[in-house]
Design a protein around this motif. Structure first.
Motif, PDB file in Angstrom:
ATOM      1  N   LYS A   1      -1.402  16.982   1.348  1.00  0.00           N
ATOM      2  CA  LYS A   1      -2.740  16.652   0.875  1.00  0.00           C
ATOM      3  C   LYS A   1      -3.277  15.400   1.579  1.00  0.00           C
ATOM      4  N   THR A   2      -2.453  14.356   1.644  1.00  0.00           N
ATOM      5  CA  THR A   2      -2.866  13.118   2.298  1.00  0.00           C
ATOM      6  C   THR A   2      -3.083  13.333   3.787  1.00  0.00           C
ATOM      7  N   SER A   3      -2.216  14.153   4.388  1.00  0.00           N
ATOM      8  CA  SER A   3      -2.350  14.468   5.806  1.00  0.00           C
ATOM      9  C   SER A   3      -3.679  15.156   6.088  1.00  0.00           C
ATOM     10  N   ALA A   4      -4.040  16.134   5.249  1.00  0.00           N
ATOM     11  CA  ALA A   4      -5.300  16.868   5.441  1.00  0.00           C
ATOM     12  C   ALA A   4      -6.503  15.947   5.290  1.00  0.00           C
ATOM     13  N   GLU A   5      -6.436  15.026   4.316  1.00  0.00           N
ATOM     14  CA  GLU A   5      -7.539  14.092   4.099  1.00  0.00           C
ATOM     15  C   GLU A   5      -7.713  13.159   5.297  1.00  0.00           C
ATOM     16  N   LEU A   6      -6.585  12.652   5.832  1.00  0.00           N
ATOM     17  CA  LEU A   6      -6.674  11.746   6.979  1.00  0.00           C
ATOM     18  C   LEU A   6      -7.162  12.494   8.221  1.00  0.00           C
ATOM     19  N   MET A   7      -6.741  13.750   8.380  1.00  0.00           N
ATOM     20  CA  MET A   7      -7.226  14.533   9.516  1.00  0.00           C
ATOM     21  C   MET A   7      -8.729  14.767   9.420  1.00  0.00           C
ATOM     22  N   HIS A   8      -9.216  15.007   8.216  1.00  0.00           N
ATOM     23  CA  HIS A   8     -10.657  15.197   8.029  1.00  0.00           C
ATOM     24  C   HIS A   8     -11.420  13.941   8.432  1.00  0.00           C
ATOM     25  N   GLN A   9     -10.939  12.787   7.974  1.00  0.00           N
ATOM     26  CA  GLN A   9     -11.596  11.525   8.304  1.00  0.00           C
ATOM     27  C   GLN A   9     -11.452  11.198   9.785  1.00  0.00           C
TER      28      GLN A   9
ATOM     29  N   LEU B   1       0.832  -1.198   0.000  1.00  0.00           N
ATOM     30  CA  LEU B   1       0.000   0.000   0.000  1.00  0.00           C
ATOM     31  C   LEU B   1       0.870   1.254   0.000  1.00  0.00           C
ATOM     32  N   SER B   2       0.269   2.373  -0.375  1.00  0.00           N
ATOM     33  CA  SER B   2       0.950   3.656  -0.225  1.00  0.00           C
ATOM     34  C   SER B   2       0.996   4.012   1.260  1.00  0.00           C
ATOM     35  N   GLY B   3       1.845   4.978   1.624  1.00  0.00           N
ATOM     36  CA  GLY B   3       1.945   5.377   3.017  1.00  0.00           C
ATOM     37  C   GLY B   3       0.622   5.892   3.559  1.00  0.00           C
ATOM     38  N   GLY B   4      -0.094   6.663   2.726  1.00  0.00           N
ATOM     39  CA  GLY B   4      -1.377   7.200   3.162  1.00  0.00           C
ATOM     40  C   GLY B   4      -2.413   6.122   3.369  1.00  0.00           C
ATOM     41  N   GLN B   5      -2.446   5.135   2.460  1.00  0.00           N
ATOM     42  CA  GLN B   5      -3.398   4.033   2.596  1.00  0.00           C
ATOM     43  C   GLN B   5      -3.074   3.187   3.826  1.00  0.00           C
ATOM     44  N   ARG B   6      -1.808   2.987   4.063  1.00  0.00           N
ATOM     45  CA  ARG B   6      -1.403   2.159   5.202  1.00  0.00           C
ATOM     46  C   ARG B   6      -1.737   2.852   6.521  1.00  0.00           C
ATOM     47  N   GLN B   7      -1.543   4.166   6.557  1.00  0.00           N
ATOM     48  CA  GLN B   7      -1.871   4.896   7.779  1.00  0.00           C
ATOM     49  C   GLN B   7      -3.381   4.960   7.991  1.00  0.00           C
ATOM     50  N   ALA B   8      -4.137   5.077   6.895  1.00  0.00           N
ATOM     51  CA  ALA B   8      -5.595   5.043   6.996  1.00  0.00           C
ATOM     52  C   ALA B   8      -6.056   3.688   7.536  1.00  0.00           C
ATOM     53  N   LEU B   9      -5.399   2.620   7.085  1.00  0.00           N
ATOM     54  CA  LEU B   9      -5.716   1.284   7.579  1.00  0.00           C
ATOM     55  C   LEU B   9      -5.401   1.178   9.070  1.00  0.00           C
ATOM     56  N   SER B  10      -4.263   1.712   9.484  1.00  0.00           N
ATOM     57  CA  SER B  10      -3.900   1.698  10.907  1.00  0.00           C
ATOM     58  C   SER B  10      -4.959   2.408  11.743  1.00  0.00           C
ATOM     59  N   PHE B  11      -5.453   3.522  11.216  1.00  0.00           N
ATOM     60  CA  PHE B  11      -6.479   4.275  11.938  1.00  0.00           C
ATOM     61  C   PHE B  11      -7.777   3.481  12.031  1.00  0.00           C
ATOM     62  N   LEU B  12      -8.179   2.846  10.930  1.00  0.00           N
ATOM     63  CA  LEU B  12      -9.397   2.043  10.950  1.00  0.00           C
ATOM     64  C   LEU B  12      -9.266   0.865  11.911  1.00  0.00           C
ATOM     65  N   MET B  13      -8.087   0.244  11.926  1.00  0.00           N
ATOM     66  CA  MET B  13      -7.854  -0.876  12.829  1.00  0.00           C
ATOM     67  C   MET B  13      -7.933  -0.425  14.287  1.00  0.00           C
ATOM     68  N   ALA B  14      -7.403   0.760  14.559  1.00  0.00           N
ATOM     69  CA  ALA B  14      -7.383   1.263  15.930  1.00  0.00           C
ATOM     70  C   ALA B  14      -8.774   1.622  16.436  1.00  0.00           C
ATOM     71  N   THR B  15      -9.657   2.012  15.518  1.00  0.00           N
ATOM     72  CA  THR B  15     -10.992   2.463  15.933  1.00  0.00           C
ATOM     73  C   THR B  15     -12.083   1.423  15.701  1.00  0.00           C
ATOM     74  N   GLU B  16     -11.733   0.283  15.132  1.00  0.00           N
ATOM     75  CA  GLU B  16     -12.725  -0.733  14.780  1.00  0.00           C
ATOM     76  C   GLU B  16     -13.541  -1.197  15.986  1.00  0.00           C
ATOM     77  N   GLN B  17     -12.889  -1.339  17.133  1.00  0.00           N
ATOM     78  CA  GLN B  17     -13.568  -1.852  18.324  1.00  0.00           C
ATOM     79  C   GLN B  17     -13.983  -0.744  19.296  1.00  0.00           C
TER      80      GLN B  17
ATOM     81  N   LEU C   1      -8.315   6.443  22.566  1.00  0.00           N
ATOM     82  CA  LEU C   1      -7.552   6.387  21.321  1.00  0.00           C
ATOM     83  C   LEU C   1      -6.387   7.360  21.415  1.00  0.00           C
ATOM     84  N   LEU C   2      -5.175   6.870  21.163  1.00  0.00           N
ATOM     85  CA  LEU C   2      -3.979   7.707  21.172  1.00  0.00           C
ATOM     86  C   LEU C   2      -3.477   7.870  19.744  1.00  0.00           C
ATOM     87  N   LEU C   3      -3.436   9.091  19.263  1.00  0.00           N
ATOM     88  CA  LEU C   3      -2.935   9.397  17.926  1.00  0.00           C
ATOM     89  C   LEU C   3      -1.600  10.108  18.085  1.00  0.00           C
TER      90      LEU C   3
END
Length: 259
Positions: A189-197, A156-172, A177-179
Motif C-alpha cells: 500500500k505504501t509502495s503504491a502511494e509513493l509510486m503515485h506521488q 518516522l515510519s519507513g514510508g514517511q522517511r522514504q517520502a522525505l528522501s524523495f522530497l529532498m532529492a527533488t527539492e532542487q 534523478l536516480l530512483l
C-alpha cells in the motif's frame, strides 16, 4: 520527452569493473551505450547481476569508469567527483535510512536539501521562514509528514522517511534523478502511494529520471521509456507509443530470450 537531438546525458562505450587489479576482477558494464534525453522517465529492468546498480553507481560517480566517457550537456564529466555531481544529480536508495540525517528533524533535513549543490557559507539557517514552504511540500505526500516537521527523522515510519528522501532529492529540481528501487522496502500500500506521488512529481515538473524496479507492472505503467539490461549492456530500449503497446507477456518473453 522534449524534442531535441542532443542528449542530456550520454554514456559512450562504458566499461566498469569491480575488484580491479585483483584475482576477483569482474567486468560489470560491458561497453554500454545509453543516451538520456531531457524529460525522459526511464524504467530500468534486468535480472540480478545485469548491471543496474552498477549503472547508477557509475552515473553518480561512486564507481570509476574503466573505459568510455560520460557527458552532461556535451561536457565530459567522466572523472568528475561524486561531490561535484550532486550539483545536478540526486538519488533515492532502496533503504529508507539512507539519504536522510536521522537525528535532524524533517524540517532540518529539507533545509539541508534546499542547499544541495550551492556554495556553503556561514549564515543564519532561516528555518522558520521556510516552514510554510516545507508544510506545503510535505502535504503533497498525503502521509502525515506535514504534522511531523519537528520530529527527528529516525522516529518516522519507513514510508514517511522514504517520502522525505524523495522530497529532498527533488527539492532542487536536479538535472537527473536516480530512483534505486525506492519503493522495494515498503509494504504494497505504501509502495503504491509513493509510486503515485513519484509519477505525479516527475511528470508535472518534467524531471529527467531513471528508476530501477523489479515490478513489471510499474515498469510498464510509469515513464515514457523502458530499458532492459543484460550482461552489462542495454539489450532492449522502447519508448513512446511502442512502450504503451508493450504487454507484460511480451516483456516476460523477452526475458526468456536473454536468459
Amino acid at each position: 520527452m522534449t524534442k531535441t537531438d542532443t542528449p542530456l546525458i550520454s554514456l559512450n562505450h562504458i566499461v566498469t569493473k569491480v575488484n580491479t587489479g585483483t584475482p576477483n576482477e569482474v567486468m560489470i558494464l560491458r561497453h554500454l551505450d545509453l543516451d538520456i534525453y531531457d524529460g525522459d522517465f526511464i524504467t530500468v529492468l534486468g535480472s540480478n547481476g545485469a548491471g543496474k546498480s552498477t549503472l547508477f553507481n557509475t552515473i553518480s560517480g561512486e564507481l570509476p569508469v574503466d573505459a568510455g566517457t560520460i557527458s552532461l550537456k556535451g561536457q565530459d564529466i567522466t572523472t568528475m567527483t561524486v561531490e561535484k555531481r550532486t550539483a545536478f544529480l540526486a538519488r533515492v536508495f532502496q533503504d529508507p535510512k539512507m539519504g536522510t540525517a536521522p537525528r535532524m528533524t524533517v524540517a532540518e533535513n529539507l533545509l539541508l536539501a534546499s542547499q544541495r549543490g550551492k556554495r556553503r557559507t556561514l549564515r543564519l539557517r532561516r528555518l522558520k521562514q521556510q516552514l510554510p514552504h516545507f508544510k506545503a511540500l510535505t502535504a503533497t505526500m498525503n502521509n502525515g509528514l506535514t504534522e511531523r516537521l519537528n520530529t527527528a527523522t529516525e522516529n518516522l515510519s519507513g514510508g514517511q522517511r522514504q517520502a522525505l528522501s524523495f522530497l529532498m532529492a527533488t527539492e532542487q529540481h536536479p538535472d537527473l534523478l536516480l530512483l534505486d528501487e525506492h519503493t522495494a522496502a515498503l509494504d504494497p500500500k505504501t509502495s503504491a502511494e509513493l509510486m503515485h506521488q513519484t509519477n505525479q512529481r516527475v511528470t508535472e515538473e518534467n524531471l529527467t529520471c531513471l528508476m530501477i524496479t523489479h515490478h513489471l507492472d510499474d515498469a510498464l505503467k510509469y515513464g515514457n521509456r523502458l530499458i532492459v539490461l543484460d550482461q552489462g549492456q542495454v539489450k532492449f530500449d522502447v519508448r513512446g507509443a511502442e512502450k504503451a503497446e508493450l504487454t507484460k507477456e511480451k516483456l516476460l518473453s523477452f526475458f526468456d530470450i536473454i536468459e
